[in-house]
Scaffold this motif. Structure first.
Motif, PDB file in Angstrom:
ATOM      1  N   CYS A  47       0.839  -1.197   0.000  1.00  0.00           N
ATOM      2  CA  CYS A  47       0.000   0.000   0.000  1.00  0.00           C
ATOM      3  C   CYS A  47       0.874   1.246   0.000  1.00  0.00           C
ATOM      4  O   CYS A  47       1.994   1.241   0.533  1.00  0.00           O
ATOM      5  CB  CYS A  47      -0.900   0.035   1.232  1.00  0.00           C
ATOM      6  SG  CYS A  47      -2.031  -1.372   1.382  1.00  0.00           S
ATOM      7  N   ALA A  48       0.368   2.303  -0.584  1.00  0.00           N
ATOM      8  CA  ALA A  48       1.020   3.610  -0.525  1.00  0.00           C
ATOM      9  C   ALA A  48      -0.018   4.631  -0.084  1.00  0.00           C
ATOM     10  O   ALA A  48      -1.128   4.656  -0.618  1.00  0.00           O
ATOM     11  CB  ALA A  48       1.610   4.005  -1.873  1.00  0.00           C
ATOM     12  N   VAL A  49       0.347   5.442   0.890  1.00  0.00           N
ATOM     13  CA  VAL A  49      -0.565   6.451   1.425  1.00  0.00           C
ATOM     14  C   VAL A  49       0.015   7.828   1.137  1.00  0.00           C
ATOM     15  O   VAL A  49       1.088   8.168   1.639  1.00  0.00           O
ATOM     16  CB  VAL A  49      -0.766   6.265   2.944  1.00  0.00           C
ATOM     17  CG1 VAL A  49      -1.759   7.302   3.465  1.00  0.00           C
ATOM     18  CG2 VAL A  49      -1.253   4.845   3.244  1.00  0.00           C
ATOM     19  N   ILE A  71       3.856  -0.834   3.650  1.00  0.00           N
ATOM     20  CA  ILE A  71       3.054   0.388   3.690  1.00  0.00           C
ATOM     21  C   ILE A  71       3.999   1.566   3.515  1.00  0.00           C
ATOM     22  O   ILE A  71       4.816   1.853   4.393  1.00  0.00           O
ATOM     23  CB  ILE A  71       2.285   0.521   5.018  1.00  0.00           C
ATOM     24  CG1 ILE A  71       1.436  -0.729   5.274  1.00  0.00           C
ATOM     25  CG2 ILE A  71       1.403   1.768   5.001  1.00  0.00           C
ATOM     26  CD1 ILE A  71       0.848  -0.795   6.675  1.00  0.00           C
ATOM     27  N   ILE A  72       3.882   2.248   2.387  1.00  0.00           N
ATOM     28  CA  ILE A  72       4.791   3.344   2.047  1.00  0.00           C
ATOM     29  C   ILE A  72       4.062   4.671   2.241  1.00  0.00           C
ATOM     30  O   ILE A  72       3.050   4.939   1.596  1.00  0.00           O
ATOM     31  CB  ILE A  72       5.282   3.222   0.599  1.00  0.00           C
ATOM     32  CG1 ILE A  72       5.947   1.854   0.387  1.00  0.00           C
ATOM     33  CG2 ILE A  72       6.263   4.347   0.267  1.00  0.00           C
ATOM     34  CD1 ILE A  72       6.264   1.539  -1.063  1.00  0.00           C
ATOM     35  N   GLY A  73       4.562   5.494   3.148  1.00  0.00           N
ATOM     36  CA  GLY A  73       3.984   6.810   3.373  1.00  0.00           C
ATOM     37  C   GLY A  73       4.643   7.848   2.485  1.00  0.00           C
ATOM     38  O   GLY A  73       5.862   7.824   2.303  1.00  0.00           O
ATOM     39  N   VAL A  74       3.839   8.748   1.931  1.00  0.00           N
ATOM     40  CA  VAL A  74       4.343   9.793   1.035  1.00  0.00           C
ATOM     41  C   VAL A  74       3.871  11.146   1.529  1.00  0.00           C
ATOM     42  O   VAL A  74       2.666  11.377   1.668  1.00  0.00           O
ATOM     43  CB  VAL A  74       3.863   9.565  -0.417  1.00  0.00           C
ATOM     44  CG1 VAL A  74       4.416  10.647  -1.342  1.00  0.00           C
ATOM     45  CG2 VAL A  74       4.262   8.173  -0.911  1.00  0.00           C
ATOM     46  N   ASP A  75       4.808  12.036   1.803  1.00  0.00           N
ATOM     47  CA  ASP A  75       4.449  13.373   2.279  1.00  0.00           C
ATOM     48  C   ASP A  75       5.643  14.303   2.081  1.00  0.00           C
ATOM     49  O   ASP A  75       6.801  13.856   2.104  1.00  0.00           O
ATOM     50  CB  ASP A  75       4.060  13.332   3.757  1.00  0.00           C
ATOM     51  CG  ASP A  75       3.194  14.515   4.177  1.00  0.00           C
ATOM     52  OD1 ASP A  75       3.711  15.649   4.184  1.00  0.00           O
ATOM     53  OD2 ASP A  75       2.011  14.319   4.489  1.00  0.00           O
TER      54      ASP A  75
END
Length: 226
Positions: A47-49, A71-75
Motif C-alpha cells: 500500500c502507498a498512502v 506500507i509506504i507513506g508519502v508526504d
C-alpha cells in the motif's frame, strides 16, 4: 430519548467561505445516508498512502490492521515520518527529495507498482500520481481526500487501459450507526489506539488556532473541549 433517524440540533464550527475563520453556531443535522464504498486491503499487499495527516495516518493504521506487508507513506513534511512509522508505515518518501516522479520511484521499489494507493490530501496532481503508481493490471487507487468541487479531473485514459481502477470512499465505507459503537468499544478495550493521532487539546473557542496548527503541519488531530 432516542434520536435515531431524526434531525438533531447541536453546536458546530461553521466555515462560511474559504479563508474565513470558523464561527460557533447552532445547527440542524440530518440522519446519515447510505451508499458508502468500502475498500478491502488484502493481507500481504503493498500500500502507498499519499498524505500523512490525521486521515492518512488512519489509513496507515487500517492497512496495518488488514495485514498489508508493505506500507509506504508519502508526504512533503518529513517531520510526519516518525509518527507514520510508529503507526505501521514500513518506509516513507518525500517527493521533493527524489530525482524522478514519485510514481516512477514507487514502480522501481516494487517492480510492478502498488496494489492499493490512497490519496488522503485532496490534491488533483497528487491523485494523478497516486493512480499512476498503481499496478497496471489490478492496482486500486482510493480517493479519501476531499477534492476541489469546481475543478475537473484530467487523467490520461492510458492509465486505465490495462486494469487500474479509481474509487472514492466516504467515512471509510463504514455505516456510522452500526460501526461507531464498535470503534468506541474497540478503543475502550484498547484494541484500537487513537492516542498517537491526538497531539493537541484546546477549548472550542480556539478552533481557528487548531486549524492553523493543522495547516502548518504542527498538529495531527486536536481535541476541542466544550
Amino acid at each position: 430519548m432516542s434520536t435515531t433517524g431524526q434531525v438533531i440540533r447541536c453546536k458546530a464550527a461553521i466555515l462560511w467561505k474559504p479563508g474565513a475563520p470558523f464561527s460557533i453556531e447552532e445547527v440542524e443535522v440530518a440522519p446519515p445516508k447510505a451508499k458508502e464504498v468500502r475498500i478491502k486491503v488484502t493481507p500481504g499487499s503493498t500500500c502507498a498512502v499519499f498524505g500523512l495527516g490525521g486521515v492518512g495516518l488512519s489509513v496507515v493504521m487500517g492497512c496495518k490492521a488488514a495485514g498489508a506487508a508493505r506500507i509506504i507513506g508519502v508526504d512533503v513534511n518529513k517531520e510526519k515520518f516518525k509518527k507514520a512509522q510508529e503507526l505501521g508505515a514500513t518506509e516513507c518518501l518525500n517527493p521533493q527529495d527524489l530525482k524522478k516522479p514519485i510514481q516512477e520511484v514507487l514502480f522501481d521499489m516494487t517492480d510492478a507498482g502498488i496494489d492499493f494507493c490512497f490519496e488522503a490530501i485532496g490534491n488533483l496532481d497528487v491523485l494523478a500520481a497516486a493512480l499512476a503508481s498503481c499496478n497496471e493490471s489490478y492496482g486500486v487507487c482510493v480517493v479519501v481526500g476531499v477534492l476541489p468541487a469546481s475543478v475537473q479531473l484530467k487523467i490520461s485514459g492510458q492509465l486505465f487501459f490495462s486494469g487500474r481502477s479509481l474509487k472514492g470512499s466516504v467515512f471509510g465505507g463504514w455505516k456510522s450507526r452500526q460501526h461507531i459503537p464498535k470503534l468506541v468499544a474497540d478503543y475502550m478495550a484498547e484494541k484500537l489506539n487513537l492516542d498517537p493521532l491526538i497531539t493537541h487539546t484546546l477549548n472550542l473557542d480556539k478552533i481557528n488556532e487548531a486549524v492553523e496548527l493543522m495547516k502548518t503541519g504542527k498538529c495531527i488531530r486536536c481535541i476541542l473541549l466544550l
